[in-house]
Write a protein that holds these residues in place. Structure first.
Motif, short mmCIF file in Angstrom:
data_model
loop_
_atom_site.label_atom_id
_atom_site.label_comp_id
_atom_site.label_asym_id
_atom_site.label_seq_id
_atom_site.Cartn_x
_atom_site.Cartn_y
_atom_site.Cartn_z
N ARG A 298 -41.25 67.45 15.92
CA ARG A 298 -40.37 66.52 15.22
C ARG A 298 -40.03 65.31 16.09
N VAL A 299 -40.16 65.46 17.40
CA VAL A 299 -39.90 64.36 18.33
C VAL A 299 -41.23 63.76 18.75
N THR A 300 -41.49 62.55 18.31
CA THR A 300 -42.77 61.91 18.62
C THR A 300 -42.66 60.91 19.78
N VAL A 301 -41.44 60.68 20.27
CA VAL A 301 -41.27 59.78 21.41
C VAL A 301 -41.46 60.60 22.68
N ASP B 152 -39.40 64.03 27.16
CA ASP B 152 -39.33 63.29 25.91
C ASP B 152 -38.01 62.57 25.84
N ALA B 153 -37.86 61.72 24.83
CA ALA B 153 -36.66 60.89 24.70
C ALA B 153 -35.49 61.65 24.08
N GLY B 154 -35.69 62.94 23.77
CA GLY B 154 -34.61 63.70 23.15
C GLY B 154 -33.38 63.78 24.03
N ILE B 155 -33.57 63.87 25.35
CA ILE B 155 -32.43 63.98 26.26
C ILE B 155 -31.58 62.72 26.21
N ALA C 38 -33.71 70.28 26.85
CA ALA C 38 -32.77 70.62 27.91
C ALA C 38 -33.40 71.52 28.96
N ALA C 39 -34.25 72.47 28.53
CA ALA C 39 -34.92 73.36 29.47
C ALA C 39 -35.84 72.58 30.40
N ASN C 40 -36.58 71.63 29.83
CA ASN C 40 -37.46 70.80 30.65
C ASN C 40 -36.64 69.96 31.63
N ALA C 41 -35.51 69.41 31.15
CA ALA C 41 -34.65 68.61 32.02
C ALA C 41 -34.09 69.45 33.16
N LEU D 79 -36.54 60.57 32.15
CA LEU D 79 -37.20 61.53 31.28
C LEU D 79 -37.62 60.91 29.95
N ALA D 80 -36.91 59.88 29.53
CA ALA D 80 -37.25 59.23 28.26
C ALA D 80 -38.31 58.15 28.42
N SER D 81 -38.61 57.75 29.65
CA SER D 81 -39.48 56.60 29.89
C SER D 81 -40.90 56.81 29.37
N THR D 82 -41.49 57.96 29.70
CA THR D 82 -42.87 58.20 29.28
C THR D 82 -42.99 58.21 27.77
N GLY D 83 -42.10 58.93 27.11
CA GLY D 83 -42.15 59.00 25.65
C GLY D 83 -41.99 57.64 25.01
N LEU D 84 -41.07 56.83 25.54
CA LEU D 84 -40.86 55.50 24.97
C LEU D 84 -42.10 54.64 25.13
N ALA D 85 -42.73 54.69 26.32
CA ALA D 85 -43.93 53.89 26.56
C ALA D 85 -45.06 54.34 25.64
N VAL D 86 -45.25 55.66 25.50
CA VAL D 86 -46.31 56.17 24.63
C VAL D 86 -46.06 55.76 23.18
N ASN D 87 -44.82 55.90 22.74
CA ASN D 87 -44.49 55.55 21.36
C ASN D 87 -44.66 54.06 21.10
#
Length: 362
Positions: free
Chosen positions: A37-40, A90-93, A171-174, A305-313
């Motif tokens: 459900r999180v694509t970022v 991912d950007a969920g955090i 949260a577990a990944n963080a 933690l959100a940087s990679t997802g944002l760049a990919v998205n």
């Protein structure tokens, strides 16, 4: 690497290995990939056949590092930080942190302004005037009312509940990222500090990093504050009559961003070292070093933690301007540097009791 670090690393690595094996052998247990459900994120591009073995490998490497000498620990811990901070992040955090501030930020802001006014501080009156202007603009445009505030708070809570399971993996990944980052910092921090980290150098680059970090959330804040006007941004996507609840939700997040920018400046301000006179109970006392470091480090970590997802998205959607509106890569790096500079400066030079009265007057 202390005994506690080794035990914590071993427990974490065993858990990571077990999770990786589960994902590898049981596709239905894998929370990422195309059905995520999180694509970022980067992980939504990887299926269990790839991410499972990678996670198992990360767990086994972590177990090996528990018994490794310091030079190997440094390299291995850095690799683990990159895996959990780049590949599986991912950007969920950041979303969870932003919406949490959206709920608590306005309450804290009003409390701070009221306390400052009670103490007769000019900054309190200025803050009160700004709040009155903000609420007036919201009421004029129909964004702020009791019904809309209640609806917005309910929507945020409902979103948290809807994504609770997915945010659990975030949260577990963080947590894994934080553990290996701590181990890496300790491993690289042993021995003599390089010239760049010595007190005489910290003041120079720390101020630049802090000011830069404080500027990073401003584009988003200004972008969302237009939702208080009759000409909100994103109206081309949401229609000319944007839902008032959606507007208010964006505005409160913008306010949280402004609060974050102001607090960031505390890392190079006197009030970031000594509680101001208008603060009850604690006024005149030194600010505990860990308080800004933990708070700032939490936000810096979330940005990273959100940087990679944002760049990919942004690349997937062909909307690279997202990186200007949400400059997480730059913001995370600058804020981490600002927090590190604050920590190095405060731990190198302690305020003496005779400094406190002067600090409290500033």
């Amino acid at each position: 690497m202390t005994r506690t670090d080794r035990i914590l690393g071993a427990i974490l690595s065993l858990a990571v290995t077990a999770v990786g094996m589960l994902w590898w052998t049981t596709p239905s247990s894998y929370p990422f990939g195309a059905r995520d459900r999180v694509t970022v994120s980067l992980s939504h591009l990887m299926e269990h056949a790839v991410a499972g073995p990678m996670t198992v490998a990360a767990g086994l490497v972590g177990l090996a590092l528990v018994f490794a000498p310091l030079p190997v620990v440094r390299v291995g811990a850095a690799a683990q930080v990159l895996f959990f901070g780049v590949v599986m992040s991912d950007a969920g955090i950041m979303s969870a942190l932003a919406y949490g501030m959206a709920l608590l930020g306005p309450v804290v802001l009003v409390g701070v302004v009221v306390l400052a006014c009670v103490r007769g501080r000019p900054s309190g009156y200025a803050g009160l005037a700004a709040l009155v202007a903000l609420v007036s603009a919201g009421a004029f445009t129909g964004v702020i009312s009791l019904d809309i505030v209640t609806l917005t708070a309910g929507n945020i809570v409902a979103n948290f509940a809807s994504y609770a399971g997915r945010l659990g993996w975030t949260a577990a990944n963080a947590a894994a990222f934080a553990v290996w980052l701590t181990i890496a910092v300790k491993a690289f921090g042993s021995g003599e500090r390089p010239r760049l980290l010595r007190p005489e150098s910290v003041a120079r680059w720390g101020r630049v990093a802090t000011i830069g970090a404080a500027l990073c959330p401003l584009p988003y804040a200004l972008y969302r504050l237009t939702w208080l006007t009759p000409w909100p941004t994103d109206s081309a996507l949401t229609g000319p009559h944007m839902d008032p609840g959606t507007r208010l939700q964006g505005v409160v997040i913008a306010i949280g961003a402004l609060i974050g920018a102001a607090l960031t400046l505390g890392l190079v301000s006197r009030w970031g070292e000594v509680f101001p006179r208008w603060v009850p109970v604690y006024r005149g006392r030194p600010v505990p070093v860990r308080l800004p470091v933990v708070a700032g480090g939490l936000v810096a970590g979330a940005c990273c933690l959100a940087s990679t997802g944002l760049a990919v998205n942004a690349v997937e959607r062909g909307e690279l301007l997202q990186l200007l509106l949400w400059p997480y890569p730059l913001w995370g790096a600058l804020l981490a540097a600002a927090v590190a500079a604050y920590w190095l400066r405060r731990t190198a030079v302690r305020l003496s009791p005779k400094d406190l009265p002067a600090a409290c007057r500033e």
